[in-house]
Scaffold this motif. Structure first.
Motif, PDB file in Angstrom:
ATOM      1  N   SER A  57       0.636  -1.366  -0.021  1.00 33.04           N
ATOM      2  CA  SER A  57      -0.179  -0.122   0.015  1.00 33.04           C
ATOM      3  C   SER A  57       1.031   1.668  -0.415  1.00 33.04           C
ATOM      4  N   MET A  58       0.259   2.289  -0.313  1.00 35.40           N
ATOM      5  CA  MET A  58       1.321   3.597  -0.435  1.00 35.40           C
ATOM      6  C   MET A  58       0.097   5.263  -0.638  1.00 35.40           C
ATOM      7  N   ASP A  59       0.418   5.682   0.767  1.00 32.10           N
ATOM      8  CA  ASP A  59      -0.886   6.503   1.776  1.00 32.10           C
ATOM      9  C   ASP A  59      -0.608   7.802   0.664  1.00 32.10           C
ATOM     10  N   PRO A  60      -1.770   7.647  -0.175  1.00 32.72           N
ATOM     11  CA  PRO A  60      -1.149   9.304  -1.049  1.00 32.72           C
ATOM     12  C   PRO A  60      -0.462  10.706  -0.353  1.00 32.72           C
ATOM     13  N   THR A  61      -0.762   9.983   0.921  1.00 27.62           N
ATOM     14  CA  THR A  61      -0.719  11.763   1.471  1.00 27.62           C
ATOM     15  C   THR A  61       0.332  11.636   2.337  1.00 27.62           C
ATOM     16  N   ILE A  62       1.260  10.742   2.278  1.00 28.86           N
ATOM     17  CA  ILE A  62       2.957   9.934   2.703  1.00 28.86           C
ATOM     18  C   ILE A  62       3.524  10.292   0.799  1.00 28.86           C
ATOM     19  N   ALA A  63       4.759  11.390   1.477  1.00 23.88           N
ATOM     20  CA  ALA A  63       5.974  11.475  -0.238  1.00 23.88           C
ATOM     21  C   ALA A  63       6.523  10.923   0.146  1.00 23.88           C
ATOM     22  N   PRO A  64       6.207   9.600  -1.400  1.00 25.15           N
ATOM     23  CA  PRO A  64       7.260   8.257  -1.944  1.00 25.15           C
ATOM     24  C   PRO A  64       8.714   9.157  -1.497  1.00 25.15           C
ATOM     25  N   SER A  65       9.419  10.076  -1.695  1.00 26.21           N
ATOM     26  CA  SER A  65      10.849  10.919  -1.230  1.00 26.21           C
ATOM     27  C   SER A  65      10.773  11.028  -0.097  1.00 26.21           C
ATOM     28  N   ASP A  66       9.373  10.975   1.043  1.00 24.51           N
ATOM     29  CA  ASP A  66      10.428  11.541   2.670  1.00 24.51           C
ATOM     30  C   ASP A  66      10.214   9.667   2.722  1.00 24.51           C
ATOM     31  N   GLN A  67      10.616   8.609   2.209  1.00 17.10           N
ATOM     32  CA  GLN A  67      10.543   7.373   3.130  1.00 17.10           C
ATOM     33  C   GLN A  67      11.141   6.319   2.568  1.00 17.10           C
ATOM     34  N   ALA A  68      11.789   6.737   1.155  1.00 14.95           N
ATOM     35  CA  ALA A  68      12.412   5.989   0.216  1.00 14.95           C
ATOM     36  C   ALA A  68      14.058   5.989   0.410  1.00 14.95           C
ATOM     37  N   THR A  69      14.823   5.353   0.281  1.00 16.61           N
ATOM     38  CA  THR A  69      16.137   5.920   0.859  1.00 16.61           C
ATOM     39  C   THR A  69      17.109   5.453  -0.341  1.00 16.61           C
ATOM     40  N   CYS A  70      16.827   5.388  -1.242  1.00 21.81           N
ATOM     41  CA  CYS A  70      17.313   5.075  -2.750  1.00 21.81           C
ATOM     42  C   CYS A  70      16.095   4.916  -3.620  1.00 21.81           C
ATOM     43  N   THR A  71      16.696   5.248  -5.155  1.00 24.18           N
ATOM     44  CA  THR A  71      16.063   5.169  -6.529  1.00 24.18           C
ATOM     45  C   THR A  71      16.928   4.897  -7.337  1.00 24.18           C
ATOM     46  N   THR A  72      16.551   4.049  -8.637  1.00 20.77           N
ATOM     47  CA  THR A  72      17.192   2.988  -9.332  1.00 20.77           C
ATOM     48  C   THR A  72      17.141   4.172 -10.703  1.00 20.77           C
ATOM     49  N   CYS A  73      16.464   5.655 -10.630  1.00 17.14           N
ATOM     50  CA  CYS A  73      16.609   6.740 -11.923  1.00 17.14           C
ATOM     51  C   CYS A  73      18.131   6.937 -11.381  1.00 17.14           C
ATOM     52  N   THR A  74      18.520   7.426 -12.751  1.00 21.72           N
ATOM     53  CA  THR A  74      19.512   8.434 -12.669  1.00 21.72           C
ATOM     54  C   THR A  74      19.290  10.276 -12.170  1.00 21.72           C
ATOM     55  N   PHE A  75      17.864  10.312 -12.279  1.00 25.12           N
ATOM     56  CA  PHE A  75      17.795  11.562 -11.923  1.00 25.12           C
ATOM     57  C   PHE A  75      17.671  11.740 -10.313  1.00 25.12           C
ATOM     58  N   ALA A  76      18.109  11.489  -9.641  1.00 28.83           N
ATOM     59  CA  ALA A  76      18.364  11.303  -7.585  1.00 28.83           C
ATOM     60  C   ALA A  76      17.860  11.111  -7.224  1.00 28.83           C
ATOM     61  N   GLU A  77      16.804  12.673  -7.560  1.00 30.17           N
ATOM     62  CA  GLU A  77      15.302  13.530  -7.010  1.00 30.17           C
ATOM     63  C   GLU A  77      14.067  12.969  -7.097  1.00 30.17           C
ATOM     64  N   ASP A  78      14.021  12.054  -8.020  1.00 33.94           N
ATOM     65  CA  ASP A  78      13.640  10.971  -8.201  1.00 33.94           C
ATOM     66  C   ASP A  78      13.442   9.477  -7.906  1.00 33.94           C
ATOM     67  N   PHE A  79      12.032   9.717  -6.622  1.00 34.04           N
ATOM     68  CA  PHE A  79      11.408   8.689  -6.034  1.00 34.04           C
ATOM     69  C   PHE A  79      10.560   8.215  -6.338  1.00 34.04           C
TER      70      PHE A  79
END
Length: 345
Positions: A57-79
């Motif tokens: 589940s992914m609560d829309p009131t919580i930003a993924p960027s506040d929970q993620a510790t890494c991303t697979t994307c080359t733009f590092a601010e994209d979670f």
């Protein structure tokens, strides 16, 4: 992460600003927090990229960027999380083998995943600051319908297509259905999302689609106007996924009737149920800054990381099952339906 314009000639439309970047594979498993939120197993298999906050589940009131510790994307601010179904080869004896994904042009070192585009430019010239509204916290959407098996149904969605790659640079001859002949360099799946938003529904809609729309006439590329019901212009989100079907060239393994042998993980043998899912997760105002600054491939206003660093961001399966080797059935026991091979007129 820097490319000159001529390194992408032929890859994208004639436009003046876009983000084009690589996101490696995060995980492959049967989870879908949009269609099946809270369910520990979704009906069919997905391949997911982006931030490692992806969950049941992914609560829309919580930003993924506040929970993620890494991303697979080359733009590092994209979670954000981006996902599609998984392509399988169906052999003549009825067994199935997962088709691997390979890196796109300029992203050959990517471990699976896809190429993601965000395009603010509509036709001619640079974007006027503020003319394109980046997605907001809690935004998510789906395009396509996995139950569709006819061309008439598939045409309800614009630009959900396949490219039979003659080589890695092929960008012509798109079809609505799976290609019917072996493709020398693989099959590229193209998923282009609507570009108009209703302006009020931040946190999805019951069908995950009605809060967005395509232009009322023309196309995004031709500067088509948004309908009055969806007046806010949003970036064109576009996925390219390159499936390495070259490993299945042996036509003695193809169906005896000569029909194409590929099938989606949701059981679609036509390809007409092509679809993609998206949960917005850029950190802060990073995406809006990119849209306002007319970033063209390279984007100094954004933080970047190498493909090698993105490859390190992986997530363990929450749904433990065999998805590799030769399988007697599709994961989840999905039944195969439909026949493929309809070209775009």
């Amino acid at each position: 992460m820097r490319w000159t314009k001529f390194t992408i000639v032929g890859l994208v439309p004639s436009i003046h600003a876009l983000l084009r970047f690589s996101c490696s594979q995060l995980v492959v498993e049967r989870l879908d927090p949009l269609v099946n939120p809270g369910e520990k197993v979704s009906p069919h298999l997905h391949q997911i990229i982006g931030g490692n906050a992806f969950n049941v589940s992914m609560d829309p009131t919580i930003a993924p960027s506040d929970q993620a510790t890494c991303t697979t994307c080359t733009f590092a601010e994209d979670f954000s999380n981006y996902w599609t179904a998984v392509m399988f080869f169906r052999a003549r004896n009825g067994t199935f083998k997962r088709v691997p994904i390979k890196g796109n042009v300029n992203f050959e070192q990517s471990q699976g995943g896809m190429t993601v585009y965000y395009t603010p430019t509509l036709a001619n010239g640079a974007v006027k600051k503020g003319s394109v509204t980046a997605f907001k916290k809690g935004f998510r959407m789906i395009i396509g319908n996995p139950t569709y098996r006819t061309e008439a149904e598939a045409k309800k969605f614009r630009q959900l297509t396949y490219t039979c790659l003659k080589d890695s640079m092929t960008r012509t001859g798109e079809t609505l259905a799976f290609p019917t002949q072996p493709c020398p360099a693989g099959i590229m799946v193209n998923v282009r999302f609507p570009t108009c938003w209703d302006g009020t529904n931040l946190a999805d809609s019951p069908d995950h689609m009605s809060h967005v729309a395509y232009p009322s006439s023309g196309t995004f590329e031709s500067n088509g106007p948004c309908p009055s019901t969806h007046p806010v212009k949003i970036p064109q989100l576009f996925y390219e996924v390159v499936w390495d079907t070259t490993k299945f060239k042996d036509k003695s393994l193809w169906p005896e009737d000569g029909s194409q042998p590929f099938v989606w993980s949701f059981g679609d043998a036509t390809g007409l149920g092509n679809h993609g899912d998206y949960i917005f997760g850029w950190k802060g105002d990073a995406l809006q800054r990119a849209m306002d600054n007319n970033c063209n491939i390279n984007c100094p206003t954004l933080k970047s990381q190498s493909i090698a660093e993105g490859n390190k961001c992986i997530q363990q399966q929450k749904v433990s099952e065999n998805i590799d080797g030769w399988l007697s059935e599709l994961p989840g026991g999905m039944m195969v339906t439909g026949l493929g091979g309809t070209p775009i007129a």
